[in-house]
Design a protein around this motif. Structure first.
Motif, PDB file in Angstrom:
ATOM      1  N   GLY A  94       0.815  -1.241   0.072  1.00  0.00           N
ATOM      2  CA  GLY A  94      -0.189  -0.178   0.143  1.00  0.00           C
ATOM      3  C   GLY A  94       0.793   1.232  -0.025  1.00  0.00           C
ATOM      4  O   GLY A  94       0.281   2.291  -0.063  1.00  0.00           O
ATOM      5  N   THR A  95       2.087   1.141  -0.178  1.00  0.00           N
ATOM      6  CA  THR A  95       2.865   2.257  -0.025  1.00  0.00           C
ATOM      7  C   THR A  95       2.958   3.256  -1.261  1.00  0.00           C
ATOM      8  O   THR A  95       3.102   4.340  -1.222  1.00  0.00           O
ATOM      9  N   LYS A  96       2.685   2.569  -2.475  1.00  0.00           N
ATOM     10  CA  LYS A  96       3.042   3.204  -3.623  1.00  0.00           C
ATOM     11  C   LYS A  96       1.569   2.925  -4.615  1.00  0.00           C
ATOM     12  O   LYS A  96       0.883   1.848  -4.277  1.00  0.00           O
ATOM     13  N   ALA A  97       1.302   3.732  -5.378  1.00  0.00           N
ATOM     14  CA  ALA A  97       0.427   3.593  -6.381  1.00  0.00           C
ATOM     15  C   ALA A  97       0.792   3.759  -7.705  1.00  0.00           C
ATOM     16  O   ALA A  97       1.737   4.802  -8.124  1.00  0.00           O
ATOM     17  N   VAL A  98       0.843   2.937  -8.530  1.00  0.00           N
ATOM     18  CA  VAL A  98       1.048   3.073 -10.039  1.00  0.00           C
ATOM     19  C   VAL A  98       0.001   3.634 -10.797  1.00  0.00           C
ATOM     20  O   VAL A  98      -0.829   3.023 -11.091  1.00  0.00           O
ATOM     21  N   VAL A  99       0.075   4.608 -11.680  1.00  0.00           N
ATOM     22  CA  VAL A  99      -0.875   5.243 -12.335  1.00  0.00           C
ATOM     23  C   VAL A  99      -0.593   5.319 -13.635  1.00  0.00           C
ATOM     24  O   VAL A  99       0.461   5.703 -14.037  1.00  0.00           O
ATOM     25  N   ALA A 100      -1.500   4.865 -14.382  1.00  0.00           N
ATOM     26  CA  ALA A 100      -1.315   4.817 -16.208  1.00  0.00           C
ATOM     27  C   ALA A 100      -1.977   6.504 -16.460  1.00  0.00           C
ATOM     28  O   ALA A 100      -3.276   6.543 -16.400  1.00  0.00           O
ATOM     29  N   ILE A 101      -1.174   7.167 -16.771  1.00  0.00           N
ATOM     30  CA  ILE A 101      -1.586   8.701 -17.221  1.00  0.00           C
ATOM     31  C   ILE A 101      -1.758   8.432 -18.887  1.00  0.00           C
ATOM     32  O   ILE A 101      -0.645   8.506 -19.785  1.00  0.00           O
ATOM     33  N   VAL A 123       3.362   6.999  -7.396  1.00  0.00           N
ATOM     34  CA  VAL A 123       3.133   7.884  -6.254  1.00  0.00           C
ATOM     35  C   VAL A 123       3.522   7.046  -4.968  1.00  0.00           C
ATOM     36  O   VAL A 123       3.011   6.040  -4.727  1.00  0.00           O
ATOM     37  N   THR A 124       4.626   7.783  -4.371  1.00  0.00           N
ATOM     38  CA  THR A 124       4.615   7.259  -2.882  1.00  0.00           C
ATOM     39  C   THR A 124       3.434   7.923  -2.114  1.00  0.00           C
ATOM     40  O   THR A 124       3.786   9.249  -1.659  1.00  0.00           O
ATOM     41  N   ILE A 125       2.636   7.179  -1.280  1.00  0.00           N
ATOM     42  CA  ILE A 125       1.515   7.811  -0.870  1.00  0.00           C
ATOM     43  C   ILE A 125       1.924   8.310   0.763  1.00  0.00           C
ATOM     44  O   ILE A 125       2.036   7.421   1.660  1.00  0.00           O
ATOM     45  N   ASP A 126       1.528   9.455   1.012  1.00  0.00           N
ATOM     46  CA  ASP A 126       1.285   9.948   2.463  1.00  0.00           C
ATOM     47  C   ASP A 126      -0.213   9.988   2.752  1.00  0.00           C
ATOM     48  O   ASP A 126      -0.915  10.734   2.457  1.00  0.00           O
ATOM     49  N   THR A 129      -1.156  13.100   4.895  1.00  0.00           N
ATOM     50  CA  THR A 129      -1.320  14.508   4.383  1.00  0.00           C
ATOM     51  C   THR A 129      -1.018  14.132   2.847  1.00  0.00           C
ATOM     52  O   THR A 129       0.154  14.166   2.342  1.00  0.00           O
ATOM     53  N   PRO A 130      -1.863  13.676   1.912  1.00  0.00           N
ATOM     54  CA  PRO A 130      -1.803  13.273   0.832  1.00  0.00           C
ATOM     55  C   PRO A 130      -1.116  14.180  -0.049  1.00  0.00           C
ATOM     56  O   PRO A 130      -0.572  13.878  -1.108  1.00  0.00           O
ATOM     57  N   ALA A 131      -1.348  15.739   0.193  1.00  0.00           N
ATOM     58  CA  ALA A 131      -0.629  16.582  -0.700  1.00  0.00           C
ATOM     59  C   ALA A 131       1.030  16.470  -0.697  1.00  0.00           C
ATOM     60  O   ALA A 131       1.578  16.926  -1.310  1.00  0.00           O
ATOM     61  N   SER A 132       1.360  15.731   0.631  1.00  0.00           N
ATOM     62  CA  SER A 132       2.994  15.601   0.701  1.00  0.00           C
ATOM     63  C   SER A 132       3.296  14.285  -0.121  1.00  0.00           C
ATOM     64  O   SER A 132       4.647  14.073   0.159  1.00  0.00           O
ATOM     65  N   SER A 133       2.410  13.556  -0.709  1.00  0.00           N
ATOM     66  CA  SER A 133       3.083  12.601  -1.516  1.00  0.00           C
ATOM     67  C   SER A 133       3.976  12.870  -2.586  1.00  0.00           C
ATOM     68  O   SER A 133       3.990  13.994  -2.822  1.00  0.00           O
ATOM     69  N   THR A 134       4.922  11.840  -2.941  1.00  0.00           N
ATOM     70  CA  THR A 134       5.625  12.117  -3.944  1.00  0.00           C
ATOM     71  C   THR A 134       5.322  11.374  -5.267  1.00  0.00           C
ATOM     72  O   THR A 134       4.976  10.400  -5.151  1.00  0.00           O
ATOM     73  N   VAL A 135       5.621  12.275  -6.325  1.00  0.00           N
ATOM     74  CA  VAL A 135       5.238  11.598  -7.661  1.00  0.00           C
ATOM     75  C   VAL A 135       6.599  11.464  -8.309  1.00  0.00           C
ATOM     76  O   VAL A 135       7.382  12.553  -8.608  1.00  0.00           O
ATOM     77  N   VAL A 136       6.805  10.358  -9.133  1.00  0.00           N
ATOM     78  CA  VAL A 136       7.920  10.109 -10.074  1.00  0.00           C
ATOM     79  C   VAL A 136       7.478   9.886 -11.530  1.00  0.00           C
ATOM     80  O   VAL A 136       6.468   8.903 -11.498  1.00  0.00           O
TER      81      VAL A 136
END
Length: 305
Positions: A94-101, A123-126, A129-136
């Motif tokens: 559950g730590t990361k989400a992989v998103v097809a853009i 996305v490494t999910i916080d 505080t979701p706004a603090s999640s990081t996106v690669v």
């Protein structure tokens, strides 16, 4: 169409009970459309992705990943994503989400050159505080395919160890194999075509399966099988027929591939015949993409994969 996701109590599967809906249209300024949703493994959170449907071609409006409290069914927060997110899958922890853009700009379906290619985002999910999640961002640069300058990632699945993702790039007829340890695409797999001895290619209100058929798979749903060495594909097709050397769009069935790129099974015409026998075959789609399989699932039944 309503911009909402729904919650259902399936304690008694024969009589599911609606628990209510949550409107997500406002997370992108009022034009939000949820495209994919998943429970986090802890059961306490729901992750949904939302695309902005206002005017993505002109405005390039960002989508969003939304974290929801599963018990109160309220929004905790959100993180901006790329344009037109289409599918989300969480790693088993559950730590990361992989998103097809997907960034599906060409609404006219004429395969015109696009301003932006699609991509994959990790996305490494916080959760607090979701706004603090990081996106690669992981760019998609397939060395082959129908539209190499306009890849449109469609669907994602992830191995149980959380190390590898498989992503379908439908219009390009390609899969991307992604390392979630390095956030890089390690391989591209050419989906190829499906050849049927018997098909119906005429919109004539007759069910006559007597024509040969070859179609690019152009897979939509993509699901790993138990064991994580193979994946199944729903071969819908999503371009105009004849656009690529006269070959039809869509495999009109399903296939199984190994992560090494080897296709080990193709259903051929079996799925079309099954849909016809059940009264579900749409003859009005015969000249286009036939039965258009779109989603898939994999698991175990009676202990067998």
């Amino acid at each position: 169409a309503t911009g909402t996701i729904g919650f259902t109590d399936i304690t008694h599967p024969a009589s599911p009970a609606l628990l209510g809906t949550l409107n997500l249209s406002a997370v992108t300024g009022g034009d939000g459309e949820p495209t994919s949703v998943e429970f986090a493994p802890d059961g306490l959170h729901v992750v949904a992705i939302v695309k902005d449907t206002g005017n993505p071609i002109a405005n390039a409006d960002a989508g969003a990943l939304v974290v929801i409290d599963a018990q109160t069914r309220t929004i905790i927060g959100q993180k901006p994503l790329g344009v037109g997110p289409d599918s989300v899958k969480l790693t088993p922890d559950g730590t990361k989400a992989v998103v097809a853009i997907e960034d599906e700009e060409d609404e006219g379906g004429n395969n015109a050159a696009q301003a932006r290619p699609g991509k994959i985002q990790v996305v490494t999910i916080d959760y607090t505080t979701p706004a603090s999640s990081t996106v690669v961002d992981i760019p998609v640069v397939a060395p082959f395919g129908n539209m190499p300058t306009d890849p449109q990632p469609e669907y994602v699945d992830i191995t149980k160890d959380g190390k590898t993702a498989i992503v379908s790039i439908q219009e390009n007829n390609v899969f991307a194999v992604v390392s979630l340890e390095t956030n890089e695409i390690t391989d591209y797999i050419d989906a190829g075509t499906s050849v049927h001895a018997r098909s119906d290619k005429l919109n004539d209100k007759k069910w006559i399966f007597n024509q040969s058929y070859e179609g690019q798979l152009q897979p939509d749903g993509t699901c790993l099988l138990p064991g994580d060495t193979h994946f199944i594909t729903a071969n819908e097709g999503d371009t105009a027929n004849g656009a690529f050397g006269g070959v039809f769009a869509g495999g009109r069935g399903f296939s199984i591939f190994g992560l090494d790129g080897t296709r080990t099974y193709d259903s051929g015409d079996a799925a079309e015949w099954a849909s016809w026998r059940s009264g579900a075959y749409p003859d009005s789609r015969s000249a286009n993409r036939g039965m258009e399989p779109e989603g898939c699932g994999a698991g175990k039944l009676g202990g067998a994969p």
